[in-house]
Design an enzyme around this catalytic site. Structure first.
Site, short mmCIF file in Angstrom:
data_model
loop_
_atom_site.label_atom_id
_atom_site.label_comp_id
_atom_site.label_asym_id
_atom_site.label_seq_id
_atom_site.Cartn_x
_atom_site.Cartn_y
_atom_site.Cartn_z
N HIS A 1 0.73 -1.37 -0.10
CA HIS A 1 -0.11 0.00 -0.06
C HIS A 1 1.02 1.52 -0.05
O HIS A 1 1.60 1.31 0.78
CB HIS A 1 -1.08 -0.01 1.29
CG HIS A 1 -2.19 -0.22 0.94
ND1 HIS A 1 -3.37 0.76 0.56
CD2 HIS A 1 -2.91 -1.44 0.50
CE1 HIS A 1 -4.34 0.09 0.27
NE2 HIS A 1 -4.23 -1.13 0.17
N TYR B 1 -8.75 9.26 4.38
CA TYR B 1 -8.98 9.70 5.65
C TYR B 1 -10.03 10.74 5.27
O TYR B 1 -9.65 11.78 4.42
CB TYR B 1 -7.74 10.53 6.34
CG TYR B 1 -6.66 9.48 6.88
CD1 TYR B 1 -6.93 8.79 7.76
CD2 TYR B 1 -5.51 9.32 5.98
CE1 TYR B 1 -5.83 7.69 8.03
CE2 TYR B 1 -4.49 8.46 6.29
CZ TYR B 1 -4.77 7.62 7.38
OH TYR B 1 -3.80 6.88 7.72
N PRO C 1 -4.06 4.91 17.58
CA PRO C 1 -3.82 3.94 16.24
C PRO C 1 -4.16 4.92 15.33
O PRO C 1 -4.02 4.54 13.78
CB PRO C 1 -5.20 3.03 16.27
CG PRO C 1 -5.94 3.42 17.08
CD PRO C 1 -5.22 4.16 18.42
N LYS D 1 0.96 2.55 14.44
CA LYS D 1 2.24 2.40 14.50
C LYS D 1 2.58 1.23 15.77
O LYS D 1 3.52 0.90 15.90
CB LYS D 1 3.16 3.74 15.31
CG LYS D 1 3.26 4.61 14.15
CD LYS D 1 4.54 4.49 13.34
CE LYS D 1 4.72 5.84 12.54
NZ LYS D 1 4.55 5.36 11.05
N TYR E 1 5.21 8.33 8.09
CA TYR E 1 4.23 7.49 7.97
C TYR E 1 4.64 6.07 7.49
O TYR E 1 3.73 4.90 8.04
CB TYR E 1 3.22 7.76 6.68
CG TYR E 1 1.71 7.23 6.76
CD1 TYR E 1 0.91 7.57 7.74
CD2 TYR E 1 1.22 6.41 5.59
CE1 TYR E 1 -0.51 6.84 7.58
CE2 TYR E 1 0.10 5.91 5.66
CZ TYR E 1 -0.83 6.02 6.33
OH TYR E 1 -2.06 5.61 6.35
#
Ligand code: RFL
Length: 396
Positions: A76, A206, A298, A302, A393
């Site tokens: 991804h 998001y 979350p 991580k 990220y």
């Protein structure tokens, strides 16, 4: 209480941290016992994390633990952000560290790690609760166990590893004065939904909306994780399947971007976005790893990654101590892990502020929501912000 057995390392908890640690110790021919309160079936079906960072994949690959994820994991490399500003995509796999995330559900990883641990001759006690710990600052720590049929016994070792998550018994063993647990609730609660439905989009999405945040993350070709920001204390059972899909549709702006691929909700539960860090992560012969050492919200995915890399650091330190009488890694364990932990906490906090604005019409709330919008626009428009995002990220 009968003193039944001795081993070298006592590991409490069969999550990613305890299982990676156990596997690495077995590879070094070190005896260890993993004690897990839940059944094997329970931990092999517990849906949680899904995104593995390149550093975690490397740890698993280098230690012969990545067969399943290399076969079934999906790459991804794109996030999408939706809001009143429209939608933009960020191809983080092409920026920053130029690496992508691997999507592989945590329960599948846990099942792989259990199978491999048993193949390596590991001893794992499912359905067994650790009820107490003793002599942690002496030479021979021990744990009290309560087995599946109510049998009570004590296990004795040279070292103990607390890999029992945020609500485990280990973290409570750090005496006040010897360690401090820094905690924060970030003021945001998510309804975490696992749906029997194929992902609706290619990207992790998001959505920022006046009604609150919504998130979409693929888990497999048939299962998708969704998040909805809800008030703290919300009862997940008040959210029927229809209500969930309706609210997701509104916040994901399906009118503009296309319908979601709906399906039955498999799991629904609330998560208060919080953090906790133990400083130090060790006391005497007890060493904490994973969520027990530091819980992370979350928001930046991580937690499982930190669990894997801290377990690797602890495994190396324990191996040096037990095979070469070299204590340096154990003495410096906490100092080695804490900078990484705080770095991840900082990024996760940045993500929370990127994705959520405070509710309300007072001046403060409105100002913060305008700042949130500016942060999103910086991410859309500024290369330096995109690089910061990409590097953090995918990094641990
Ligand atoms: P775990 O996985 O919680 O395992 C601890 C184990 O210890 C057992 N235990 C005990 N056993 C014996 N005696 C006792 N007294 C015990 N007390 C507890 C428990 O039964 C359990 O099996 O901790 P570990 O190994 O530190 O791993 C941490 C990760 O599980 C966690 O950080 C992640 O799941 C967080 N997380 C995510 N992390 C990511 O890196 N990427 C993600 O995409 C991501 N998504 C998530 C998440 C966590 C979520 N929830 C449920 C908080 C999504 C969600 C919804």
């Amino acid at each position: 209480m009968v003193l039944t057995e001795k081993t070298q390392v006592l590991i409490v908890g069969a999550g990613p941290a305890g299982l990676v640690l156990g596997n690495l110790l077995r590879a070094a021919d070190i005896a260890c016992v993993i004690v897990e309160r839940q059944s094997r079936a329970h931990v092999e079906q517990r849906g949680r994390a899904g995104f593995l960072a390149p550093a975690s994949v490397r740890v698993l690959e280098e230690n012969g633990l990545a067969k399943g994820l290399l076969a079934a994991g999906q790459r991804h490399d794109t996030c999408a952000f939706r809001g009143e500003h429209g939608q933009f995509e960020l191809h983080y796999g092409e920026r920053g560290q130029r690496e992508a995330l691997t999507v592989y559900p945590q329960q599948l990883l846990v099942a792989d790690l259990i199978a491999e641990f048993l193949d390596r001759g590991g001893d794992i006690r499912f359905g067994t609760v650790v009820t107490g710990m003793h002599d942690l600052d002496g030479g021979a720590p021990s744990v009290d166990c309560l087995g599946p049929d109510g049998e009570a016994y004590r296990l004795c070792g040279e070292y103990a590893a607390g890999c029992d998550g945020q609500r485990g018994v280990s973290v409570r063993q750090l005496p006040a004065g010897a360690a401090q647990r820094f905690r924060r609730y970030h003021g945001v609660t998510w309804l975490a939904v696992l749906a029997q439905a194929p992902p609706s989009m290619e990207a992790v999405t998001y959505a920022v909306h006046d009604r609150g945040f919504a998130g979409h993350m693929a888990r497999s070709t048939t299962v998708t994780r969704y998040y909805l920001q809800v008030p703290r204390g919300e009862d997940p059972e008040d959210w029927s399947d229809a209500r969930i899909w309706d609210e997701l549709g509104t916040r994901m702006r399906t009118g503009e971007y296309g319908a979601l691929r709906e399906g039955p909700v498999l799991e629904r539960g609330t998560v208060d976005l919080g953090s906790a860090v133990s400083v130090p992560m060790q006391y005497g012969r007890l060493f904490l790893a994973g969520d027990a050492a530091g819980l992370i919200s979350p928001s930046a995915a991580k937690g499982a990654n930190l669990a894997i890399v801290t377990a690797r650091t602890l495994a190396a330190a324990l191996t040096d101590a037990l095979t070469a009488d070299d204590q340096r890694g154990l003495v410096g364990y906490s100092d080695a892990c804490l900078p990484r932990m705080w770095h991840a906490q900082e990024f996760s906090h940045w993500m929370i502020n990127l994705l959520h604005g405070p509710a309300g019409d007072d001046e403060d709330a409105v100002f913060l929501r305008l700042l949130q919008r500016a942060r999103l626009m910086s991410l859309r428009d500024l290369r330096s912000h995109q690089d910061y995002f990409a590097e953090n990220y995918v990094g641990v």
